[in-house]
Design a protein around this motif. Structure first.
Motif, PDB file in Angstrom:
ATOM      1  N   LEU A 165      14.898   4.373  19.922  1.00  0.00           N
ATOM      2  CA  LEU A 165      14.294   5.624  19.486  1.00  0.00           C
ATOM      3  C   LEU A 165      13.113   5.271  18.590  1.00  0.00           C
ATOM      4  CD1 LEU A 165      14.633   8.806  19.303  1.00  0.00           C
ATOM      5  CD2 LEU A 165      15.697   8.369  17.095  1.00  0.00           C
ATOM      6  N   THR A 166      11.924   5.632  19.014  1.00  0.00           N
ATOM      7  CA  THR A 166      10.731   5.399  18.218  1.00  0.00           C
ATOM      8  C   THR A 166      10.085   6.742  17.914  1.00  0.00           C
ATOM      9  OG1 THR A 166       8.684   4.100  18.074  1.00  0.00           O
ATOM     10  CG2 THR A 166       9.184   5.098  20.207  1.00  0.00           C
ATOM     11  N   ALA A 167       9.222   6.779  16.909  1.00  0.00           N
ATOM     12  CA  ALA A 167       8.704   8.081  16.480  1.00  0.00           C
ATOM     13  C   ALA A 167       7.342   7.944  15.817  1.00  0.00           C
ATOM     14  CB  ALA A 167       9.685   8.739  15.506  1.00  0.00           C
ATOM     15  N   PHE A 168       6.524   8.997  15.981  1.00  0.00           N
ATOM     16  CA  PHE A 168       5.244   9.075  15.286  1.00  0.00           C
ATOM     17  C   PHE A 168       5.496   9.389  13.808  1.00  0.00           C
ATOM     18  CE2 PHE A 168       4.227  10.845  19.560  1.00  0.00           C
ATOM     19  CZ  PHE A 168       3.270   9.938  19.954  1.00  0.00           C
ATOM     20  N   PRO A 169       4.979   8.595  12.888  1.00  0.00           N
ATOM     21  CA  PRO A 169       4.983   9.022  11.488  1.00  0.00           C
ATOM     22  C   PRO A 169       3.739   9.855  11.199  1.00  0.00           C
ATOM     23  CG  PRO A 169       4.109   6.822  11.636  1.00  0.00           C
ATOM     24  CD  PRO A 169       4.420   7.246  13.057  1.00  0.00           C
ATOM     25  N   TYR A 170       3.685  10.421  10.015  1.00  0.00           N
ATOM     26  CA  TYR A 170       2.452  11.053   9.567  1.00  0.00           C
ATOM     27  C   TYR A 170       1.558   9.953   9.004  1.00  0.00           C
ATOM     28  CZ  TYR A 170      -0.878  13.628   6.720  1.00  0.00           C
ATOM     29  OH  TYR A 170      -2.038  14.102   6.167  1.00  0.00           O
ATOM     30  N   GLU A 171       0.419   9.755   9.637  1.00  0.00           N
ATOM     31  CA  GLU A 171      -0.493   8.699   9.225  1.00  0.00           C
ATOM     32  C   GLU A 171      -1.461   9.236   8.164  1.00  0.00           C
ATOM     33  OE1 GLU A 171       0.012   5.769  10.080  1.00  0.00           O
ATOM     34  OE2 GLU A 171       0.913   5.706  12.088  1.00  0.00           O
ATOM     35  N   GLU A 172      -1.283   8.771   6.945  1.00  0.00           N
ATOM     36  CA  GLU A 172      -2.155   9.197   5.859  1.00  0.00           C
ATOM     37  C   GLU A 172      -3.512   8.507   5.978  1.00  0.00           C
ATOM     38  OE1 GLU A 172      -0.344   8.564   2.093  1.00  0.00           O
ATOM     39  OE2 GLU A 172       1.520   9.595   2.622  1.00  0.00           O
ATOM     40  N   ALA A 173      -4.562   9.239   5.655  1.00  0.00           N
ATOM     41  CA  ALA A 173      -5.919   8.685   5.663  1.00  0.00           C
ATOM     42  C   ALA A 173      -6.685   9.329   4.511  1.00  0.00           C
ATOM     43  CB  ALA A 173      -6.609   8.966   6.991  1.00  0.00           C
ATOM     44  N   HIS A 174      -7.153   8.504   3.591  1.00  0.00           N
ATOM     45  CA  HIS A 174      -7.814   9.037   2.404  1.00  0.00           C
ATOM     46  C   HIS A 174      -9.302   8.700   2.360  1.00  0.00           C
ATOM     47  CE1 HIS A 174      -3.949  10.319   0.807  1.00  0.00           C
ATOM     48  NE2 HIS A 174      -3.464   9.112   1.035  1.00  0.00           N
ATOM     49  N   SER A 175      -9.658   7.467   2.636  1.00  0.00           N
ATOM     50  CA  SER A 175     -11.078   7.111   2.628  1.00  0.00           C
ATOM     51  C   SER A 175     -11.757   7.614   3.902  1.00  0.00           C
ATOM     52  CB  SER A 175     -11.243   5.593   2.519  1.00  0.00           C
ATOM     53  OG  SER A 175     -10.824   4.964   3.726  1.00  0.00           O
ATOM     54  N   LEU A 176     -13.078   7.670   3.872  1.00  0.00           N
ATOM     55  CA  LEU A 176     -13.833   8.145   5.027  1.00  0.00           C
ATOM     56  C   LEU A 176     -13.582   7.245   6.235  1.00  0.00           C
ATOM     57  CD1 LEU A 176     -15.909  10.025   6.325  1.00  0.00           C
ATOM     58  CD2 LEU A 176     -17.716   8.538   5.416  1.00  0.00           C
ATOM     59  N   GLY A 177     -13.552   5.932   6.027  1.00  0.00           N
ATOM     60  CA  GLY A 177     -13.317   5.011   7.138  1.00  0.00           C
ATOM     61  C   GLY A 177     -11.973   5.246   7.801  1.00  0.00           C
ATOM     62  N   GLU A 178     -10.928   5.463   6.979  1.00  0.00           N
ATOM     63  CA  GLU A 178      -9.608   5.757   7.538  1.00  0.00           C
ATOM     64  C   GLU A 178      -9.633   7.048   8.345  1.00  0.00           C
ATOM     65  OE1 GLU A 178      -6.236   5.149   4.522  1.00  0.00           O
ATOM     66  OE2 GLU A 178      -8.062   5.124   3.305  1.00  0.00           O
ATOM     67  N   ILE A 210       6.203   2.742  18.493  1.00  0.00           N
ATOM     68  CA  ILE A 210       5.553   2.754  17.191  1.00  0.00           C
ATOM     69  C   ILE A 210       6.316   1.825  16.248  1.00  0.00           C
ATOM     70  CG2 ILE A 210       4.649   4.211  15.348  1.00  0.00           C
ATOM     71  CD1 ILE A 210       3.653   4.987  18.149  1.00  0.00           C
ATOM     72  N   GLY A 211       5.669   0.723  15.858  1.00  0.00           N
ATOM     73  CA  GLY A 211       6.349  -0.278  15.053  1.00  0.00           C
ATOM     74  C   GLY A 211       6.770   0.199  13.681  1.00  0.00           C
ATOM     75  N   GLN A 212       6.170   1.262  13.193  1.00  0.00           N
ATOM     76  CA  GLN A 212       6.546   1.780  11.879  1.00  0.00           C
ATOM     77  C   GLN A 212       7.919   2.458  11.892  1.00  0.00           C
ATOM     78  OE1 GLN A 212       3.150   4.060  12.273  1.00  0.00           O
ATOM     79  NE2 GLN A 212       1.802   2.757  11.071  1.00  0.00           N
ATOM     80  N   PHE A 213       8.436   2.712  13.108  1.00  0.00           N
ATOM     81  CA  PHE A 213       9.750   3.350  13.215  1.00  0.00           C
ATOM     82  C   PHE A 213      10.365   2.980  14.559  1.00  0.00           C
ATOM     83  CE2 PHE A 213      12.942   6.520  13.900  1.00  0.00           C
ATOM     84  CZ  PHE A 213      13.390   6.874  12.635  1.00  0.00           C
TER      85      PHE A 213
END
Length: 390
Positions: A165-178, A210-213
């Motif tokens: 079971l794999t899943a999309f996390p919420y990908e935070e992005a703060h800087s303009l490049g991110e 998704i390796g994060q989960f």
């Protein structure tokens, strides 16, 4: 032969691009309505023991928040294992302090990296060997988890009878490049990967893990060889997911944006370096397929807005017909809106999508060049040059 109609791929590329984007619209809509959320499942009757496994290398800025979120889950039977992968910062001291505070945290000291292994893969392999759970949850040190994450993940795994079971996390992005680069990943997957069809047919080529989960049934993880089977593959998560499907196990992809947050990178340089490591590897190092794919991406997503700009400036910037360019841009904007509604992208990202795609195409070229030259590296460790597939 004279007198017979001919078909030129280049000549018909604009029409094909519009059709391709139309297909993407149908896929995105199906994913929007059919991809289930982690919290959509009823509580299971039993709660199998879970081992939560976190490799950490120079993660002093992330590891404490990550582990505290994992150590305070409302799940009745689990352990957390963290491995210090030869960190040179304060990661080890933070792990030692947390281990004294939380008895269900076990801290491992990483063994020396053997030849032929990538660092993180070796760390995960050691974690899996030390784990005691029936389910193995691999997650990254830069993630944060809601208190109900583990209970909901197990409920979903049991209900889906999933081996992975794999899943999309919420990908935070703060800087303009991110903000310009990170959303491209979710946009591409959500727009052109028919998740329900991939799950039903079990086609490895349609899978994304998704390796994060990654929540594995332990027996399936061991049956496919675990991390030892992908020890030198730069995108171990995708490779493991494909092995799960190849050997007849059940793979499921869900939405965990409410339960798991992650900040992959902190600036443009980190994002460029991270995706440089991964993008070519995602294509299993197929050079011709890779070049064709990114050429097609450029035709579909960069030529139409360039045609519109050329019309405004009265300059012949591209041969893409203006009426088809207008349709293509509208379809692409619709795709971005659908993805943004699910992944909560910043609204301005939608309007500046040509810049995001152009940056990602350049990263794709960089990924190919660095791999061919043997320059790819990650966290101070050189990546071995892979076997190419032409």
């Amino acid at each position: 032969m004279n007198g017979l109609p001919t078909f030129s791929l280049f000549e018909h590329a604009p029409q094909m691009a519009v059709l391709f984007l139309t297909l993407g619209v149908f896929i995105a809509l199906s994913n929007f309505f059919l991809v289930r959320r982690l919290g959509d499942y009823p509580a299971p009757k039993t709660f199998p023991r879970v081992s939560v496994l976190v490799p950490a290398r120079n993660e002093e800025a992330n590891i404490e928040a990550c582990l505290r979120s994992l150590l305070t889950q409302d799940y009745p039977d689990y352990e957390v294992l963290a491995l210090d992968d030869h960190s040179t910062d304060g990661t080890g001291a933070i792990l030692a302090r947390l281990a004294a505070e939380f008895p269900h945290l076990r801290v491992l000291k990483g063994e020396p990296l053997p030849p032929g292994w990538l660092g993180k893969h070796w760390a995960c392999h050691q974690l899996a060997q030390a784990a005691q759970g029936d389910l193995l949850l691999f997650t990254d040190a830069d993630t944060r988890h809601a208190p109900a994450m583990l209970r909901r993940a197990v409920a979903a795994q049991v209900a889906e009878d999933a081996d992975l079971l794999t899943a999309f996390p919420y990908e935070e992005a703060h800087s303009l490049g991110e903000k310009l680069i990170i959303p491209v990943m979710g946009f591409g997957i959500f727009s052109f990967l028919p998740v329900a069809l991939a799950q039903r047919l079990g086609w490895r080529g349609l899978s994304v893990t998704i390796g994060q989960f990654m929540l594995f049934r332990r027996s399936a993880f061991e049956a496919v060889g675990g991390f030892a089977a992908v020890r030198a593959h730069a995108v171990d998560d995708v490779a493991l997911g494909r092995r799960i499907l190849e050997q007849g196990f059940r793979w499921r992809l869900l939405d965990a944006t409410e339960e798991v947050h992650c900040r992959m990178y902190h600036n443009l340089r980190e994002a460029v370096d991270g995706f440089t490591k991964n993008v070519f590897a995602f294509f299993d190092y197929h050079v011709l397929l890779y070049v064709l794919a990114w050429t097609w991406v450029s035709i579909c997503f960069l030529e139409p807005p360039l045609a519109l700009l050329g019309a405004v400036l009265h300059l012949p910037l591209t041969d893409f017909p203006l009426p088809l360019a207008q349709i293509a841009v509208v379809e692409t904007l619709f795709l971005w809106v659908i993805a943004a509604m699910r992944f909560r992208f910043p609204p301005l990202v939608i309007l500046f999508y040509p810049l995001s795609i152009a940056l990602f195409v350049m990263i794709a070229v960089r990924s190919l060049v660095f791999t061919l030259q043997g320059k790819a590296e990650w966290k101070g460790r050189a990546l071995s040059r892979p076997a190419l597939r032409w």
